[in-house]
Design a protein around this motif. Sequence first.
Motif, PDB file in Angstrom:
ATOM      1  N   PRO A 256      49.633  51.859  42.871  1.00  0.00           N
ATOM      2  CA  PRO A 256      48.826  50.654  43.105  1.00  0.00           C
ATOM      3  C   PRO A 256      49.684  49.399  43.039  1.00  0.00           C
ATOM      4  CG  PRO A 256      48.455  51.492  40.901  1.00  0.00           C
ATOM      5  CD  PRO A 256      49.336  52.489  41.596  1.00  0.00           C
ATOM      6  N   ASP A 257      49.215  48.378  43.705  1.00  0.00           N
ATOM      7  CA  ASP A 257      49.839  47.059  43.633  1.00  0.00           C
ATOM      8  C   ASP A 257      49.029  46.250  42.634  1.00  0.00           C
ATOM      9  OD1 ASP A 257      50.735  44.446  43.969  1.00  0.00           O
ATOM     10  OD2 ASP A 257      51.072  44.711  46.118  1.00  0.00           O
TER      11      ASP A 257
ATOM     12  N   ILE B 183      47.870  42.799  43.865  1.00  0.00           N
ATOM     13  CA  ILE B 183      46.818  42.857  44.883  1.00  0.00           C
ATOM     14  C   ILE B 183      46.128  44.219  44.710  1.00  0.00           C
ATOM     15  CG2 ILE B 183      46.300  42.589  47.338  1.00  0.00           C
ATOM     16  CD1 ILE B 183      49.129  41.463  47.694  1.00  0.00           C
ATOM     17  N   PRO B 184      45.215  44.355  43.728  1.00  0.00           N
ATOM     18  CA  PRO B 184      44.678  45.660  43.352  1.00  0.00           C
ATOM     19  C   PRO B 184      43.915  46.399  44.450  1.00  0.00           C
ATOM     20  CG  PRO B 184      43.848  43.912  41.913  1.00  0.00           C
ATOM     21  CD  PRO B 184      44.725  43.279  42.924  1.00  0.00           C
ATOM     22  N   TRP B 185      43.440  45.718  45.476  1.00  0.00           N
ATOM     23  CA  TRP B 185      42.697  46.381  46.546  1.00  0.00           C
ATOM     24  C   TRP B 185      43.635  47.026  47.560  1.00  0.00           C
ATOM     25  CZ3 TRP B 185      42.682  41.228  45.396  1.00  0.00           C
ATOM     26  CH2 TRP B 185      43.363  40.383  46.276  1.00  0.00           C
ATOM     27  N   GLN B 186      44.934  46.832  47.387  1.00  0.00           N
ATOM     28  CA  GLN B 186      45.911  47.450  48.272  1.00  0.00           C
ATOM     29  C   GLN B 186      46.841  48.347  47.475  1.00  0.00           C
ATOM     30  OE1 GLN B 186      48.042  44.466  50.434  1.00  0.00           O
ATOM     31  NE2 GLN B 186      46.305  43.945  51.726  1.00  0.00           N
ATOM     32  N   LYS B 187      47.433  49.290  48.162  1.00  0.00           N
ATOM     33  CA  LYS B 187      48.421  50.159  47.540  1.00  0.00           C
ATOM     34  C   LYS B 187      49.787  49.843  48.132  1.00  0.00           C
ATOM     35  CE  LYS B 187      45.349  53.928  46.386  1.00  0.00           C
ATOM     36  NZ  LYS B 187      45.370  53.902  44.956  1.00  0.00           N
TER      37      LYS B 187
END
Length: 134
Positions: free
Chosen positions: A17-18, A21-25
């Motif tokens: 995970p990022d 930017i938690p909604w992106q990996k």
Amino acid sequence: TKTFDSILKIHCTHSEPDFLIPWQKTHQTTSTSSGFVINIPNVGKRIMTNAHSVEYGSIIQIQKRGDDVKYEATIEAIANECDLAVLQVVGDSTDDEQQNGENSPFWEGLSALEFGPLPELQEEVEVLGYPTGG
């Protein structure tokens, strides 16, 4: 030979995970590592490996020695503190009694390794696995 057959090659696709930017990996990476068959009383056969080798694993596949077939697996337990993970092979059947994969053809010819006593300091030991993916 039975011991060698119980040492498995683990293929993993990691999707970390990022955290900014938690909604992106982040970009996916792949790795290979080693694991071995264990028998957990009242649970059944499982595969033990290092936690770092399957951490953030989105696709985990297990390959037996001398076999081209890869079997899907999932993380059943992971303990980053001691760098250990227990994997479960995905069963071939949709029957509830066979969900643990015990009846999967994967387990044919595989025996659980038994833990022996801890070696003394400076005692010679043997190490088995796939350290370079081979």
